[in-house]
Scaffold this motif. Structure first.
Motif, PDB file in Angstrom:
ATOM      1  N   GLY A 329      -4.541  49.083 -18.521  1.00  0.00           N
ATOM      2  CA  GLY A 329      -5.320  50.180 -19.981  1.00  0.00           C
ATOM      3  C   GLY A 329      -6.791  49.448 -19.971  1.00  0.00           C
ATOM      4  N   LEU A 330      -7.252  49.292 -18.794  1.00  0.00           N
ATOM      5  CA  LEU A 330      -8.702  48.610 -19.594  1.00  0.00           C
ATOM      6  C   LEU A 330      -9.835  49.852 -18.624  1.00  0.00           C
ATOM      7  N   HIS A 331      -9.220  50.686 -18.719  1.00  0.00           N
ATOM      8  CA  HIS A 331     -10.179  51.923 -19.056  1.00  0.00           C
ATOM      9  C   HIS A 331     -10.312  52.818 -20.568  1.00  0.00           C
ATOM     10  N   LEU A 332      -9.668  52.263 -21.534  1.00  0.00           N
ATOM     11  CA  LEU A 332     -10.335  52.193 -22.449  1.00  0.00           C
ATOM     12  C   LEU A 332     -11.673  51.001 -22.966  1.00  0.00           C
ATOM     13  N   LEU A 333     -11.651  50.126 -21.953  1.00  0.00           N
ATOM     14  CA  LEU A 333     -12.021  48.825 -22.834  1.00  0.00           C
ATOM     15  C   LEU A 333     -14.100  49.508 -22.882  1.00  0.00           C
ATOM     16  N   PRO A 396      -4.828  45.171 -22.385  1.00  0.00           N
ATOM     17  CA  PRO A 396      -4.371  46.452 -23.279  1.00  0.00           C
ATOM     18  C   PRO A 396      -3.080  47.544 -21.717  1.00  0.00           C
ATOM     19  N   SER A 397      -2.425  46.840 -21.391  1.00  0.00           N
ATOM     20  CA  SER A 397      -1.803  47.235 -19.767  1.00  0.00           C
ATOM     21  C   SER A 397      -1.185  48.926 -20.568  1.00  0.00           C
ATOM     22  N   ARG A 398      -1.152  49.651 -19.732  1.00  0.00           N
ATOM     23  CA  ARG A 398      -0.343  50.419 -19.809  1.00  0.00           C
ATOM     24  C   ARG A 398       0.749  50.654 -19.940  1.00  0.00           C
ATOM     25  N   PHE A 399       1.705  49.597 -18.679  1.00  0.00           N
ATOM     26  CA  PHE A 399       2.526  48.878 -18.328  1.00  0.00           C
ATOM     27  C   PHE A 399       2.718  47.739 -18.250  1.00  0.00           C
ATOM     28  N   GLU A 400       3.265  46.876 -18.026  1.00  0.00           N
ATOM     29  CA  GLU A 400       2.997  45.426 -17.416  1.00  0.00           C
ATOM     30  C   GLU A 400       4.502  44.696 -17.236  1.00  0.00           C
ATOM     31  N   PRO A 401       5.043  44.284 -16.128  1.00  0.00           N
ATOM     32  CA  PRO A 401       6.529  44.127 -16.016  1.00  0.00           C
ATOM     33  C   PRO A 401       6.505  42.994 -16.965  1.00  0.00           C
ATOM     34  N   CYS A 402       5.136  42.159 -16.443  1.00  0.00           N
ATOM     35  CA  CYS A 402       5.353  40.594 -17.301  1.00  0.00           C
ATOM     36  C   CYS A 402       4.154  40.602 -17.360  1.00  0.00           C
ATOM     37  N   GLY A 403       3.505  39.769 -16.564  1.00  0.00           N
ATOM     38  CA  GLY A 403       2.083  39.040 -16.818  1.00  0.00           C
ATOM     39  C   GLY A 403       1.459  38.168 -17.255  1.00  0.00           C
ATOM     40  N   LEU A 404       0.374  37.207 -16.167  1.00  0.00           N
ATOM     41  CA  LEU A 404       0.439  36.374 -16.240  1.00  0.00           C
ATOM     42  C   LEU A 404      -0.843  35.425 -16.739  1.00  0.00           C
ATOM     43  N   LEU A 417      -4.358  39.178 -26.544  1.00  0.00           N
ATOM     44  CA  LEU A 417      -4.463  40.824 -27.295  1.00  0.00           C
ATOM     45  C   LEU A 417      -4.044  41.584 -26.456  1.00  0.00           C
ATOM     46  N   VAL A 418      -3.011  42.543 -26.423  1.00  0.00           N
ATOM     47  CA  VAL A 418      -1.973  42.492 -25.453  1.00  0.00           C
ATOM     48  C   VAL A 418      -1.931  43.815 -26.251  1.00  0.00           C
ATOM     49  N   ARG A 419      -0.844  45.330 -25.394  1.00  0.00           N
ATOM     50  CA  ARG A 419      -0.237  46.210 -25.669  1.00  0.00           C
ATOM     51  C   ARG A 419       0.786  45.830 -26.091  1.00  0.00           C
ATOM     52  N   ALA A 420       2.084  46.397 -26.801  1.00  0.00           N
ATOM     53  CA  ALA A 420       3.224  45.771 -26.783  1.00  0.00           C
ATOM     54  C   ALA A 420       3.739  46.497 -26.141  1.00  0.00           C
ATOM     55  N   VAL A 421       3.961  46.030 -24.619  1.00  0.00           N
ATOM     56  CA  VAL A 421       5.004  46.771 -23.626  1.00  0.00           C
ATOM     57  C   VAL A 421       5.523  45.111 -22.942  1.00  0.00           C
ATOM     58  N   LEU A 449      -2.237  53.489 -26.815  1.00  0.00           N
ATOM     59  CA  LEU A 449      -2.760  53.484 -25.407  1.00  0.00           C
ATOM     60  C   LEU A 449      -3.684  54.198 -25.687  1.00  0.00           C
ATOM     61  N   THR A 450      -4.862  53.798 -27.110  1.00  0.00           N
ATOM     62  CA  THR A 450      -5.868  54.506 -27.561  1.00  0.00           C
ATOM     63  C   THR A 450      -6.957  53.434 -27.959  1.00  0.00           C
ATOM     64  N   GLU A 451      -8.135  54.183 -27.739  1.00  0.00           N
ATOM     65  CA  GLU A 451      -9.492  53.032 -28.505  1.00  0.00           C
ATOM     66  C   GLU A 451      -8.817  52.728 -29.872  1.00  0.00           C
ATOM     67  N   ASP A 452      -9.170  54.031 -30.255  1.00  0.00           N
ATOM     68  CA  ASP A 452      -8.556  53.335 -31.883  1.00  0.00           C
ATOM     69  C   ASP A 452      -7.993  51.944 -32.164  1.00  0.00           C
ATOM     70  N   ASP A 453      -6.525  52.684 -31.438  1.00  0.00           N
ATOM     71  CA  ASP A 453      -5.953  51.290 -30.903  1.00  0.00           C
ATOM     72  C   ASP A 453      -5.786  49.844 -31.015  1.00  0.00           C
ATOM     73  N   LEU A 454      -6.458  50.230 -29.644  1.00  0.00           N
ATOM     74  CA  LEU A 454      -7.864  48.411 -29.171  1.00  0.00           C
ATOM     75  C   LEU A 454      -8.415  48.189 -30.303  1.00  0.00           C
ATOM     76  N   LEU A 455      -9.237  48.928 -30.506  1.00  0.00           N
ATOM     77  CA  LEU A 455     -10.509  48.793 -32.029  1.00  0.00           C
ATOM     78  C   LEU A 455      -9.548  48.447 -32.935  1.00  0.00           C
ATOM     79  N   ALA A 456      -8.583  48.862 -33.832  1.00  0.00           N
ATOM     80  CA  ALA A 456      -8.326  47.648 -34.399  1.00  0.00           C
ATOM     81  C   ALA A 456      -7.440  46.090 -34.708  1.00  0.00           C
ATOM     82  N   ALA A 457      -7.223  46.249 -33.557  1.00  0.00           N
ATOM     83  CA  ALA A 457      -6.578  44.536 -32.958  1.00  0.00           C
ATOM     84  C   ALA A 457      -8.071  43.689 -32.762  1.00  0.00           C
ATOM     85  N   LEU A 458      -8.520  44.598 -32.038  1.00  0.00           N
ATOM     86  CA  LEU A 458     -10.026  44.006 -31.605  1.00  0.00           C
ATOM     87  C   LEU A 458     -10.842  43.539 -33.816  1.00  0.00           C
TER      88      LEU A 458
END
Length: 509
Positions: A329-333, A396-404, A417-421, A449-458
């Motif tokens: 998801g880091l193309h949004l950053l 802010p992953s597009r998909f994330e099996p677990c994540g550490l 600060l994460v995406r709900a996946v 997975l949008t800049e707007d939703d990421l900004l709202a979380a920020l």
């Protein structure tokens, strides 16, 4: 007698790490052993792995697919290695004491650089042979190659070990001993798909190459082999186990996974407290805890100095410790950095990946000197420094099996600060008013997975930081959460029991 487990994988921390698989391979086997299992790792003899293993005992030759006593033509053929027959050397990892088998195969593993890619970033042209031999060695050990130690369970990890289960299927059909087979998917997006021409070299007979075997759109899929032929399938979070049975995250294999849904289990990864514990982290001094955060304030100042940021104790410091890819998801950053800085925040980035993302972040660092710090590459010690010294970790992953990294953030009071996946939504609870009131909040969760939703979380992170008492309450709760390997080991042993019951009940099939 202890349950004997052959744990086959391609990397293990601290000897070789390109991602989370190495951390799992370092954390889960000792936890299984602590609960009574007799676990041995099977690893390819990459140079950094060999350097960290103390050899002991005699070696074992790994017979190739033309050997008398094995099904004719099954398994990698002699010409797939550049030299003598591959062999297994028993030993133990010097740093941890974990017992291992090292698979030596001339010309396949003893090469410099990344184990999966050449200097230009392309997969090694003999990757199919590299990991076919790993799967073949696992299958032969599973059927009794070492008569002094015969595993009850062969547990393979990701596509690199997928062929083990196809080879086992054919060996058992020819009358060889049957162990239980468990296959773990760490990331379904990486599948080990090769052209049909590899079939003859790898000894993959027609009986395996079909829709319900390892055939995938006319090609050979190592991942599909594991999914089709293992007795049980696990993946690294409950939500990801559900997600991969759907088309969006099934990566073309969702049909297979739906058919085998009754064999699919989601088990969350853990955190190794011997490595990631702010109260005992040699890489982060002075140490700190939820009850005494003075050390975290010192870690923040040290990080700001290290990455050339202004030393501002009250600046909300966000961090990224990740591969810099669209999957993460880091193309949004780059699109939200200016607003993050405008609000008084800072950003520390440790990672490498997509050149376009790297370049965009470099431009952001140039626009915002003292507010954006960037380290291209990976450094384990710096990862501890970044996570310990930051206030919020972005995943802010597009998909994330677990994540550490979000688990490390929780442990260090660096709110994720994460995406709900996937495993992100399984481990982080959003700091909504009701969750704060209930004492369950541990970070910030967004959905699209949008800049707007990421900004709202920020913006929610900035808002919470202005409410000191609520911020500290969320931080303390986050640091109290435990995702340990003991729990993961208990759940894994339950899957082993199910797989063994299945293998015993169908051994004559």
């Amino acid at each position: 007698m202890s349950l004997r487990v052959l744990y086959a994988c391609s990397e293990v921390f601290p000897l070789l790490k390109t991602g989370g698989l190495a951390d799992v391979s370092a954390g889960l086997p000792p936890a299984l052993a602590a609960q009574g299992a007799d676990v041995r790792l099977l690893l390819p003899a990459f140079p950094s792995i060999v350097a960290g293993v103390v050899p002991e005992g005699p070696s074992l030759l790994v017979p190739s697919g033309d050997t008398v006593g094995l099904p004719h033509g099954l398994g990698p053929q002699p010409g797939t290695v550049n030299g003598p027959t591959p062999w297994l050397q028993r030993g133990y990892i010097e740093a941890s004491g974990l017992p291992v088998w090292l698979l030596h195969a001339p010309g396949l593993y003893d090469r410099p650089g990344n184990p999966y890619q050449d200097a230009s970033g392309k997969p090694w042209p003999d990757a199919a042979e590299q990991f076919a031999w790993l799967g073949w060695a696992a299958a032969l050990l599973g059927t009794g190659l070492d008569s002094g130690w015969v595993p009850d369970v062969v547990h393979g990890h990701d596509w690199h070990t997928g062929l083990a289960f196809a080879y086992l299927h054919r060996l058992v059909a020819a009358g060889h001993r049957r162990p239980a087979g468990v296959f773990t998917v760490h990331n379904l997006a990486y599948q080990g798909v090769f052209g049909p021409q590899v079939r003859e070299r790898l000894g993959l007979p027609d009986e395996l190459f079909h829709l319900h075997g390892l055939e995938f759109h006319g090609q050979v899929s190592f991942m599909k082999a594991g999914l089709q032929f293992a007795d049980a399938i696990t993946t690294v979070s409950p939500t990801y186990a559900r997600e991969i049975t759907g088309a969006e995250q099934g990566c073309g294999l969702d049909g297979v996974l739906r058919e085998r849904r009754d064999r699919l289990h989601g088990i969350l990864n853990g955190v190794d407290d011997a490595v990631w514990d702010p109260a005992n982290d040699a890489l982060v001094q002075p140490d700190f805890s939820a009850d005494d955060l003075r050390g975290k304030a010192a870690a923040k100042a040290r990080l700001q100095q290290r990455l050339g940021l202004q030393v501002l104790p009250d600046a909300l410091l966000f961090c990224v410790v990740s591969r810099l890819t669209e999957q993460k998801g880091l193309h949004l950053l780059p699109g939200v950095v200016d607003e993050l800085v405008r609000r008084g925040g800072q950003l520390a980035v440790l990672g490498a990946g997509d050149p376009l993302i790297e370049q965009a972040l470099q431009h952001a660092a140039q626009r915002h000197p003292g507010a954006v710090g960037l380290h291209i590459g990976y450094d384990e010690g710096l990862a501890h420094t970044v996570i310990a010294g930051s206030d919020v970790i972005l995943v802010p992953s597009r998909f994330e099996p677990c994540g550490l990294t979000q688990l490390y953030g929780l442990r260090y009071g660096t709110l994720p600060l994460v995406r709900a996946v996937g495993g992100l939504v399984d481990t982080v609870t959003d700091s909504s008013l009701e969750n704060i009131d209930d004492g369950r909040a541990s970070g910030f969760v967004f959905h699209e997975l949008t800049e707007d939703d990421l900004l709202a979380a920020l913006r929610r992170a900035f808002a919470l930081r202005r409410r000191e008492a609520d911020w500290r309450a969320v931080q303390r709760h986050a640091m109290s959460l435990r995702f340990d390997w003991a729990r993961a080991a208990t759940d894994t042993l339950k899957v082993y029991a199910l797989a063994r019951a299945d293998a015993t009940g169908t051994a004559s099939a």
